[in-house]
Design a protein around this motif. Structure first.
Motif, mmCIF file in Angstrom:
data_model
loop_
_atom_site.group_PDB
_atom_site.id
_atom_site.type_symbol
_atom_site.label_atom_id
_atom_site.label_comp_id
_atom_site.label_asym_id
_atom_site.label_seq_id
_atom_site.Cartn_x
_atom_site.Cartn_y
_atom_site.Cartn_z
ATOM 1 N N SER A 291 0.828 -1.210 0.000
ATOM 2 C CA SER A 291 0.000 0.000 0.000
ATOM 3 C C SER A 291 0.859 1.255 0.000
ATOM 4 N N LYS A 292 2.061 1.158 0.582
ATOM 5 C CA LYS A 292 2.975 2.298 0.622
ATOM 6 C C LYS A 292 4.367 1.856 0.179
ATOM 7 N N GLU A 314 -7.493 -0.383 -9.413
ATOM 8 C CA GLU A 314 -7.987 0.455 -8.325
ATOM 9 C C GLU A 314 -8.840 1.595 -8.870
ATOM 10 N N GLU A 318 -12.734 2.525 -8.005
ATOM 11 C CA GLU A 318 -12.993 3.767 -7.271
ATOM 12 C C GLU A 318 -13.740 4.816 -8.084
ATOM 13 N N LYS A 337 -1.841 11.026 -9.085
ATOM 14 C CA LYS A 337 -2.557 10.963 -7.805
ATOM 15 C C LYS A 337 -2.245 9.652 -7.087
ATOM 16 N N LYS A 338 -2.227 8.555 -7.853
ATOM 17 C CA LYS A 338 -1.907 7.249 -7.258
ATOM 18 C C LYS A 338 -0.459 7.216 -6.776
ATOM 19 N N ARG A 340 1.200 9.695 -5.538
ATOM 20 C CA ARG A 340 1.229 10.383 -4.233
ATOM 21 C C ARG A 340 0.559 9.543 -3.150
ATOM 22 N N GLU A 341 -0.536 8.862 -3.530
ATOM 23 C CA GLU A 341 -1.254 8.035 -2.557
ATOM 24 C C GLU A 341 -0.375 6.908 -2.030
ATOM 25 N N HIS A 342 0.416 6.301 -2.915
ATOM 26 C CA HIS A 342 1.267 5.175 -2.507
ATOM 27 C C HIS A 342 2.679 5.623 -2.112
ATOM 28 N N GLN A 343 2.890 6.947 -2.085
ATOM 29 C CA GLN A 343 4.152 7.548 -1.622
ATOM 30 C C GLN A 343 5.363 7.102 -2.435
#
Length: 436
Positions: A291-292, A314, A318, A337-338, A340-343
């Motif tokens: 996830s990260k 995903e 979503e 965006k993904k 940044r979401e998953h760093q």
């Protein structure tokens, strides 16, 4: 002036109607692909203008092969209605114009015969030999100045903007052309050798694998030679490939990186990192499940594509994009965006999906995806029915390549695909061997 025009215009018209002019301009569309994009655009414009002189009343013929790319472009236009980024979609339509222009021209033109089509393929293949020599000579000069052997391999050989994978595709098509010739001249054999070396130095794992399989298949099932010669030729090809993989370090390292990191988590990448700043390779399992991620995580080629596939699933869950997609060229913001979401390290947000099937689905929805599959299916079906090895090689290469590259995100990929696609699928049936 009137008398001059009265005399000159008919002669000019006759000149432009000459089949040779048509062949050379169509060849120019393909030959200019490795250059700056403006040259391919000019070649397409000239080809279309000259084609107007060949169009005759009632020459339009309905061709499903040509209708599909037209429908593909129409769907791109319609995506403006729901695009998440109208400006990018509008800009993308200009780049994708060959999907509209070239099928329309081929639909109205009298059908080419195979011998003319293969003249175009020959001119393009010979041009790729000259491009290859230029890249190699340029690399030799840079090596003399730097003593860095990497200038002979991958993006360093051709530069990142041109992209080693795309050049590999173009060179491979030329390789298959020369391989399929039944009566090879000395110049054909030399050209085949130069192009084969070029493909290996470009070090595209997918293209090398595809080419190896197709060449073995050709000499096993298509080549009109004796069993003894087939065995010797296949053995030579296998030895050449294995020798390159074992003894050419730059090629070997690219294959080993995928093999060593695919199923083992957190292997250390010594080429990018060092003892003070370690970089860890991401495995396929991590790419799909984590996830990260950390800023010092590195995605090898296959792992990156698995991750891109994962974030597409995903997005499907979503957001409501199954039928419409995000719109042409509008998926990049969602990828960022993904990221940044998953760093992830920010640079990974600049990569597209690296999968044409996913790229199309994400931007044009299920209908765009089905049109793409339709083009590839009909293209392969026709190639197999006619037992034309060059056509089969093109069809299979595109089907497999689209799993690892968003080929239509670059003008070079668009022009190459749609030009060759239209030529193979709109020529007159010909029982004679076009390669003789």
């Amino acid at each position: 002036m009137y008398n001059f025009l009265k005399t000159a215009l008919p002669k000019t018209s006759d000149f432009l109607k000459n089949p040779s002019v048509f062949i050379y301009l169509l060849s120019a569309v393909l030959i200019t692909i490795p250059l700056e994009n403006i040259y391919a655009s000019i070649a397409i414009i000239l080809f279309v203008l000259v084609s107007l002189f060949k169009i005759k009343p009632n020459t339009f013929s309905f061709n499903t092969f040509l209708v599909l790319p037209l429908a593909f472009y129409l769907l791109m236009v319609l995506s403006l209605l729901w695009s998440h980024n109208f400006k990018c979609s509008l800009s993308g339509l200009q780049k994708e114009l060959p999907f509209l222009v070239l099928p329309l021209v081929f639909a109205f033109l009298p059908k080419m015969d195979k011998s003319s089509a293969y003249k175009v393929y020959r001119l393009f293949s010979l041009a790729m030999v000259f491009y290859g020599l230029y890249y190699l000579i340029n690399a030799a000069f840079r090596y003399a100045a730097t003593r860095n052997t990497e200038v002979f391999f991958y993006h360093e050989l051709v530069n990142k903007d041109l992209n080693a994978i795309y050049v590999s595709v173009f060179a491979s098509f030329a390789v298959f052309y020369f391989i399929s010739l039944q009566n090879k001249k000395v110049i054909d054999k030399i050209a085949l050798f130069i192009l084969s070396v070029l493909v290996f130095l470009l070090s595209s794992k997918s293209i090398i694998t595809i080419d190896f399989i197709l060449i073995i298949c050709y000499y096993s099932f298509f080549a009109p030679i004796s069993k003894g010669v087939k065995t010797i030729t296949i053995s030579a090809v296998v030895l050449f490939v294995l020798g390159s993989l074992f003894f050419v370090n730059e090629v070997k390292e690219r294959f080993l990186l995928e093999y060593e990191t695919a199923f083992v988590d957190n292997t250390v990448n010594n080429k990018i990192g060092n003892d003070n700043a370690k970089v860890y390779n991401i495995s396929l399992k991590q790419a799909w499940n984590n996830s990260k991620f950390e800023k010092n995580n590195f995605f090898p080629g296959t792992a990156l594509r698995v991750y891109q596939m994962r974030i597409f699933t995903e997005m499907l869950q979503e957001q409501h994009i199954f039928f419409t997609g995000f719109g042409l060229e509008a998926s990049q913001e969602e990828i960022q965006k993904k990221c940044r979401e998953h760093q992830l390290y920010d640079g990974y947000g600049d990569f597209n999906f690296h999968n044409q099937y996913v790229q199309t689905f994400s931007e044009l929805g299920i209908f765009g995806f089905l049109i793409l599959l339709g083009m590839l299916h009909l293209n392969f079906k026709k190639s197999w029915r006619e037992k034309d090895f060059l056509h089969i090689a093109f069809a299979i290469t595109m089907i497999i390549l689209f799993l690892s590259e968003s080929f239509f995100c670059r003008q070079r990929g668009i022009v190459f695909f749609i030009t060759i696609y239209c030529m193979f699928n709109s020529v007159k049936p010909n029982l004679d061997n076009p390669n003789l």
